[in-house]
Motif scaffolding. Sequence first.
Motif, PDB file in Angstrom:
ATOM      1  N   GLN A   1       0.871  -1.176   0.000  1.00 32.11           N
ATOM      2  CA  GLN A   1       0.000   0.000   0.000  1.00 32.11           C
ATOM      3  C   GLN A   1       0.898   1.213   0.000  1.00 32.11           C
ATOM      4  O   GLN A   1       1.726   1.400   0.889  1.00 32.11           O
ATOM      5  CB  GLN A   1      -0.912   0.052   1.227  1.00 32.11           C
ATOM      6  CG  GLN A   1      -1.685   1.378   1.275  1.00 32.11           C
ATOM      7  CD  GLN A   1      -2.723   1.436   2.358  1.00 32.11           C
ATOM      8  OE1 GLN A   1      -3.478   0.511   2.547  1.00 32.11           O
ATOM      9  NE2 GLN A   1      -2.770   2.558   3.075  1.00 32.11           N
TER      10      GLN A   1
ATOM     11  N   GLY B   1      -5.082  -0.465   0.659  1.00 31.03           N
ATOM     12  CA  GLY B   1      -5.243   0.097  -0.672  1.00 31.03           C
ATOM     13  C   GLY B   1      -4.068  -0.292  -1.537  1.00 31.03           C
ATOM     14  O   GLY B   1      -3.089  -0.879  -1.080  1.00 31.03           O
TER      15      GLY B   1
ATOM     16  N   SER C   1      -7.537  -2.487  -4.133  1.00 32.42           N
ATOM     17  CA  SER C   1      -7.421  -2.840  -2.714  1.00 32.42           C
ATOM     18  C   SER C   1      -7.190  -4.339  -2.567  1.00 32.42           C
ATOM     19  O   SER C   1      -7.422  -5.116  -3.505  1.00 32.42           O
ATOM     20  CB  SER C   1      -8.681  -2.435  -1.953  1.00 32.42           C
ATOM     21  OG  SER C   1      -9.788  -3.164  -2.436  1.00 32.42           O
TER      22      SER C   1
ATOM     23  N   ASP D   1      -7.310  -4.778   5.466  1.00 34.78           N
ATOM     24  CA  ASP D   1      -7.838  -4.165   4.247  1.00 34.78           C
ATOM     25  C   ASP D   1      -6.891  -3.036   3.899  1.00 34.78           C
ATOM     26  O   ASP D   1      -6.797  -2.044   4.630  1.00 34.78           O
ATOM     27  CB  ASP D   1      -9.247  -3.598   4.463  1.00 34.78           C
ATOM     28  CG  ASP D   1     -10.295  -4.681   4.565  1.00 34.78           C
ATOM     29  OD1 ASP D   1     -10.277  -5.587   3.714  1.00 34.78           O
ATOM     30  OD2 ASP D   1     -11.113  -4.623   5.499  1.00 34.78           O
TER      31      ASP D   1
END
Length: 165
Positions: free
Chosen positions: A103, A130, A140, A128
């Motif tokens: 991410q 991105g 994601s 979770d």
Amino acid sequence: MISWIVGLVCLWIFWLPNNRACMKTIPGDDLTTTTIAPVCPDPMPLFATPDTLVMIVIPAANTNGATTPVGTTISVSCEKAGSSAAIGSGLTVTFDTIGTHIQDANNLNLGFEMFSLTCQPSGLWLFDIGAIAGAPGPTSFSGIVSAPGAALCQGCLGPPTPYCN
């Protein structure tokens, strides 16, 4: 009369204990069993910060040995540490089943990262995250992370690296 009482006592001593195996029992009638609601442990061991440029910030209620109830989602960030020279950060996560993903979405404080963790019924954390800002492909990734240090928060100093665009 005494023989009748002795007969009943003998019947009680020898016959009743042997017939208890034939008595019907109801499974689960043990009142000493307790059920403990599943919880997730402190997520801090899942993170590593190999430099002093950045730090992981987790809500205090979920750290220092605390447990978190199933279904709870918390926001976590990979932020600049104090007055470090970092100009951003990237998060590299090695998921249990979907491999390693990065991410670098620049979604907090102009280059630092924020993502969420959700406590699962298994007692593990679902991450979770991105995707890399502007990169083609999925936007994601979600998956379980259980290995200590599997989420690596690294500071960016300037030259592009795989975790800093």
